[in-house]
Enzyme design. Sequence first.
Site, PDB file in Angstrom:
ATOM      1  N   TRP A 144      -1.243   2.596   0.662  1.00  0.00           N
ATOM      2  CA  TRP A 144       0.045   2.208   1.230  1.00  0.00           C
ATOM      3  C   TRP A 144      -0.121   1.073   2.249  1.00  0.00           C
ATOM      4  O   TRP A 144       0.057   1.241   3.442  1.00  0.00           O
ATOM      5  CB  TRP A 144       0.740   3.412   1.843  1.00  0.00           C
ATOM      6  CG  TRP A 144       2.236   3.244   1.904  1.00  0.00           C
ATOM      7  CD1 TRP A 144       3.011   3.205   3.017  1.00  0.00           C
ATOM      8  CD2 TRP A 144       3.129   3.094   0.798  1.00  0.00           C
ATOM      9  NE1 TRP A 144       4.331   3.033   2.675  1.00  0.00           N
ATOM     10  CE2 TRP A 144       4.434   2.954   1.300  1.00  0.00           C
ATOM     11  CE3 TRP A 144       2.944   3.034  -0.594  1.00  0.00           C
ATOM     12  CZ2 TRP A 144       5.552   2.778   0.490  1.00  0.00           C
ATOM     13  CZ3 TRP A 144       4.060   2.868  -1.400  1.00  0.00           C
ATOM     14  CH2 TRP A 144       5.335   2.742  -0.864  1.00  0.00           C
ATOM     15  N   LYS A 195      14.336  -0.619  -2.902  1.00  0.00           N
ATOM     16  CA  LYS A 195      15.165   0.560  -2.656  1.00  0.00           C
ATOM     17  C   LYS A 195      16.649   0.188  -2.719  1.00  0.00           C
ATOM     18  O   LYS A 195      17.028  -0.983  -2.664  1.00  0.00           O
ATOM     19  CB  LYS A 195      14.800   1.183  -1.313  1.00  0.00           C
ATOM     20  CG  LYS A 195      13.381   1.779  -1.283  1.00  0.00           C
ATOM     21  CD  LYS A 195      13.128   2.542  -0.008  1.00  0.00           C
ATOM     22  CE  LYS A 195      11.806   3.313  -0.078  1.00  0.00           C
ATOM     23  NZ  LYS A 195      10.646   2.483   0.200  1.00  0.00           N
ATOM     24  N   GLU A 204       1.007   6.980  -2.095  1.00  0.00           N
ATOM     25  CA  GLU A 204       1.151   6.290  -0.803  1.00  0.00           C
ATOM     26  C   GLU A 204      -0.022   6.642   0.104  1.00  0.00           C
ATOM     27  O   GLU A 204       0.154   7.056   1.260  1.00  0.00           O
ATOM     28  CB  GLU A 204       2.477   6.673  -0.135  1.00  0.00           C
ATOM     29  CG  GLU A 204       3.697   6.402  -1.007  1.00  0.00           C
ATOM     30  CD  GLU A 204       5.013   6.755  -0.325  1.00  0.00           C
ATOM     31  OE1 GLU A 204       5.050   6.837   0.925  1.00  0.00           O
ATOM     32  OE2 GLU A 204       6.007   6.948  -1.057  1.00  0.00           O
ATOM     33  N   GLU A 216      11.578  12.439  -2.061  1.00  0.00           N
ATOM     34  CA  GLU A 216      11.667  13.332  -0.906  1.00  0.00           C
ATOM     35  C   GLU A 216      12.951  14.175  -0.879  1.00  0.00           C
ATOM     36  O   GLU A 216      13.675  14.205   0.115  1.00  0.00           O
ATOM     37  CB  GLU A 216      11.522  12.537   0.390  1.00  0.00           C
ATOM     38  CG  GLU A 216      10.208  11.766   0.473  1.00  0.00           C
ATOM     39  CD  GLU A 216      10.107  10.868   1.697  1.00  0.00           C
ATOM     40  OE1 GLU A 216      11.032  10.875   2.532  1.00  0.00           O
ATOM     41  OE2 GLU A 216       9.096  10.159   1.815  1.00  0.00           O
TER      42      GLU A 216
END
Length: 463
Positions: free
Chosen positions: A419, A179, A372, A261
């Site tokens: 996940w 990320k 996930e 998201e």
Amino acid sequence: MKSKFLLMLISVVFFLNACSKDDNDAAEILETPVANAPKDVNDNGFKAKWNYVSHSKSYLLDVSTSEDFTTILPNYNSKEVTDLNEVVTGLTGGTQYYYRVRAKTEAQISDYSNVISVVTTGSNGIPEDPTFLKIKVNKLANPFFVGMAIKASQLTNGTPYDVILRNEFSSISAEYEMKMDQISTASGVYNWTVADKIVAYGNTNNINVHGHALVWHNAVPQWLKDFSGTDAEFAAEVKKYITDVVTHYAGKVKSWDVVNEAVDDNGGAMRNTIFLQRMGPNYVKDCFQWARNAAIAAGDTSLLLFYNDYATSTNIAKQDKVFAILEDLKTAKVIDGVGFQMHNTYLSPTKAQIETDLNRAVAKGLKIHVSELDIQVNQFNDISNFTNERRLAQKAKYKEMVKIYNALPAANKYALTIWGMKDNESWIPYSTELNHPGNDWPLLYDSNFAVKSSHTGFLEGLD
């Protein structure tokens, strides 16, 4: 005259008798019984119970190993019982059973009652299926990637993580270490070390690498949060980051979650993130366009770009907004697929809700990544240990999810990613973010790397 009066009187009496008989018949129509929770559950059986039904003379009891009663136990196929309970015996320990009843008179049988689930105590002694997941998936007519979320620290050769990954899985996603706040330390300055280790592991072991994620509001580096330039300069920084990362991993990372998201949980609005505030409502499309341009410029024309989000199966307002974004991205020809996170529970979403959600993506011609997947069994914190009942319920839910995914058209399948590996290392237990105060057992392996019934359920979903 007397004859006419007598005839009329007889007719009235006959009519009243007929009405009375009809009323009695109506009153004696059997109600549907209500089955109750079982009592005295043990390794070999339990006591089935139900409520009294007026006018019934007996009850017909069915006991099955399947919720739809396609397989009914021989001794309990409409077994006639004159009491309001029956001790069911001769069962196998640690096994899921179901029962239902009907009321009966000499002439009538009622509808079926509600279905009651019960798990016998003990162990059924049947070992879990040891078949490697990707081996079975790769034998399918239309195979797909079987993925797992990983950490770089798990990728040391010869460790249990390494052995399981190479045997079982054909795709990996970094749980957190790819990320933005992990890679970008300042404008144009990057720490590639950990992310490079993950990508190299996948490439060396012929395991697909899915990049997760380029833009997410919970992974913004501090320098970008504090950025004091104009909004246009802020957008330029985001463009530079996306371009540099996609370029760095061109040909090595086969797919990216470009934006993660972006939709709020309430009302189907855009989530009020720093990206929305500083880049405007078209920021999602801008990010996808920058990623696509970077890939093409680097010669990576096969890179797949995904939008990723959660809870769209049960939150219809959110689902509608997500699909509006997908439609916009599809029109712009900058998206290839959608990631459905599927942080589910053993109770929710329902099969129909999941199918409706995924089929909307099929209708748009998008690839589908169940990105996930984990299945909670203690979301209400009502158990302190992993019970047989929850074990089997989780197995059934994993089987259901895999069966739904496997039934998708070949062109829409991409990957189904779990996940995490071990229950005790999942993000779910004791999670304040999830409001999950207690323990849970949401994955395919226990704390000792042993396969669980959920792993067997995954395999059964491929049948």
